[in-house]
Design an enzyme around this catalytic site. Structure first.
Site, PDB file in Angstrom:
ATOM      1  N   PHE A   8      22.289  36.124  46.873  1.00 28.18           N
ATOM      2  CA  PHE A   8      21.805  37.328  46.188  1.00 28.18           C
ATOM      3  C   PHE A   8      22.378  38.540  46.920  1.00 28.18           C
ATOM      4  CE2 PHE A   8      18.268  39.924  44.224  1.00 28.18           C
ATOM      5  CZ  PHE A   8      18.535  39.555  42.918  1.00 28.18           C
TER       6      PHE A   8
ATOM      7  N   THR B  89      27.418  32.388  46.404  1.00 30.23           N
ATOM      8  CA  THR B  89      27.502  32.363  47.863  1.00 30.23           C
ATOM      9  C   THR B  89      28.904  32.836  48.263  1.00 30.23           C
ATOM     10  OG1 THR B  89      28.202  30.030  47.802  1.00 30.23           O
ATOM     11  CG2 THR B  89      25.849  30.459  48.060  1.00 30.23           C
TER      12      THR B  89
ATOM     13  N   LYS C 147      35.275  31.084  45.308  1.00 29.93           N
ATOM     14  CA  LYS C 147      36.600  30.473  45.218  1.00 29.93           C
ATOM     15  C   LYS C 147      36.739  29.202  46.054  1.00 29.93           C
ATOM     16  CE  LYS C 147      37.540  34.626  46.289  1.00 29.93           C
ATOM     17  NZ  LYS C 147      37.119  35.940  45.922  1.00 29.93           N
TER      18      LYS C 147
ATOM     19  N   GLU D  34      35.087  31.920  35.968  1.00 26.52           N
ATOM     20  CA  GLU D  34      35.887  33.103  35.598  1.00 26.52           C
ATOM     21  C   GLU D  34      35.866  34.156  36.711  1.00 26.52           C
ATOM     22  OE1 GLU D  34      37.779  33.882  32.772  1.00 26.52           O
ATOM     23  OE2 GLU D  34      38.276  35.641  33.962  1.00 26.52           O
TER      24      GLU D  34
ATOM     25  N   VAL E 212      38.661  34.935  39.745  1.00 26.43           N
ATOM     26  CA  VAL E 212      39.929  35.684  39.638  1.00 26.43           C
ATOM     27  C   VAL E 212      39.682  36.924  38.776  1.00 26.43           C
ATOM     28  CG1 VAL E 212      42.346  35.610  38.872  1.00 26.43           C
ATOM     29  CG2 VAL E 212      41.284  33.545  39.802  1.00 26.43           C
TER      30      VAL E 212
ATOM     31  N   GLY F 211      31.707  47.209  47.902  1.00 27.04           N
ATOM     32  CA  GLY F 211      31.413  45.807  47.583  1.00 27.04           C
ATOM     33  C   GLY F 211      32.632  45.028  47.129  1.00 27.04           C
TER      34      GLY F 211
ATOM     35  N   LYS G  10      43.626  32.811  44.867  1.00 26.56           N
ATOM     36  CA  LYS G  10      43.656  33.108  43.428  1.00 26.56           C
ATOM     37  C   LYS G  10      44.952  32.578  42.802  1.00 26.56           C
ATOM     38  CE  LYS G  10      40.453  36.967  43.770  1.00 26.56           C
ATOM     39  NZ  LYS G  10      40.307  38.352  44.199  1.00 26.56           N
TER      40      LYS G  10
END
Ligand code: HSE
Length: 354
Positions: free
Chosen positions: A14, A99, A128, A152, A155, A209, A227
């Protein structure tokens, strides 16, 4: 998965992205139900440093309350529950893996994704790590258990990239994908052109962020490399180990380099590429000096861009946000809506077939 009532969501994590998604869900709850037929209950929110909350009465947690608690610096709750236990609560339908990315062992995301998919629950992820380390296994697990695994947000945040290639470009042969896929480094390079020092620009990217938990993952090119690896596997259908992606980051680029390039009528961009070769697929990440007339030269700040080179459409380019709280939350939301729609369709088809 239940389709006749609201879907039970379990947030694992979170932080920036989880809160970004929660804000969108709070703001759009009514619109999502009325326009998209998407109703949800928040079953649990489990964090590493802010405690955990579980809805024991089946009513669902109030995301607005949880966001307010975090805003006040309070824990989301005092439950003692592990990510895997929360993912496997009977009311959970979709696990949201928000996470942080761990490229070494994928944890904690990988274990909870395996557990959730293995139990037939769907997983929507912006993480990722599990995609990089175990995409083939996780896709097969989801298929075998009739669950969905969608990522989704891994990337270009909520700007459609994977779903664009796999769903909107269905039937096209995508041969190459190239572009700017890391918001933090693009933001830093853009700010350095504007006269900012590297460290100040990086701090701003963290405040907004964009940056990974450890920003070395961005500036050393790891984030762009993973990516490129995900694009190679998910879009070009060719899995590569991460260390097969040639990688150079921007750590060695100074403000003087950026200014010198500008004097030559050029701009430095960190470009990622995955392309078919006679032997399979090659992927790379490296800074490149491009002329100001190049289509990618005007892509500034945390904006990303990808060009898909295809057989039937030639080049298709998408430009949009590549990082950010709600920007990545939007990716998770679009994946959740796709799952809800697929479940409704599968019920319709099975009723028809019966
Ligand atoms: N750190 C990443 C970026 C976040 O800057 O693009 C989105 O993956």
């Amino acid at each position: 998965m239940r389709v006749d009532s609201s879907l039970g969501l379990c947030f694992i994590g979170f932080g920036n992205v989880g809160q970004g998604l929660a804000r969108i869900l709070v703001r759009k709850e009514r619109e999502l139900a009325e326009r998209w037929g998407f109703a949800f209950r928040t079953v649990a929110v489990v964090t590493r440093t802010r405690g955990a909350a579980v809805s024991r009465d089946g009513e669902g947690l109030s995301l607005a309350d949880l966001l307010a608690r975090v805003e006040r610096g309070e824990p989301v709750g005092n439950e003692r529950i592990s990510p895997v236990e929360a993912a496997l609560l009977p009311q959970t339908d979709i696990v949201l893996d928000v996470t942080p990315t761990n490229l070494i062992n994928g944890e904690p995301g990988l274990s909870l994704t395996r557990a959730a998919l293995g139990s037939g629950r769907s997983v929507v992820s912006s993480n990722k790590g599990p995609v990089s380390l175990a995409l083939a296994e996780l896709k097969e697990l989801a298929r075998a258990r009739g669950a969905h695994y969608r990522f989704e947000g891994s990337v270009m945040s909520g700007t459609p990239s994977l779903n664009l290639a796999l769903e909107s470009l269905a039937g096209c042969d995508v041969r190459e994908v190239q572009g700017i896929v890391n918001g933090t480094t693009n933001y830093i390079l853009t700010r350095m052109e504007e006269g900012f020092e590297y460290a100040d620009a990086l701090r701003e990217a963290q405040e907004k962020g964009y940056a990974e938990a450890d920003p070395a993952g961005d500036v050393d090119g790891w984030d762009a490399a993973v990516k490129a690896q995900i694009l190679a596997a998910a879009v070009l259908g060719f899995p590569l180990p991460l260390d097969a992606v040639e990688r150079t980051g921007i750590a060695a680029i100074s403000r003087a380099d950026v200014e010198a390039a500008a004097k030559r009528g050029k701009r430095i961009k960190l470009l990622a590429k995955a392309a078919r070769t006679p032997d399979g697929v090659a992927a790379s990440v490296a800074p490149a000096e491009i002329p100001l007339s190049h289509p990618l030269a005007s892509v500034g700040g945390a904006t990303n861009a990808l060009t898909f080179t295809t057989d039937t459409l030639r080049d298709v380019t998408i430009i949009g946000p590549g990082a950010g709280r709600e920007e990545t939350g939007q990716a998770l939301l679009s994946d959740m809506l796709a799952i809800a729609a697929a479940e409704r369709n599968s019920v319709r088809f099975s009723v028809k077939a019966g």
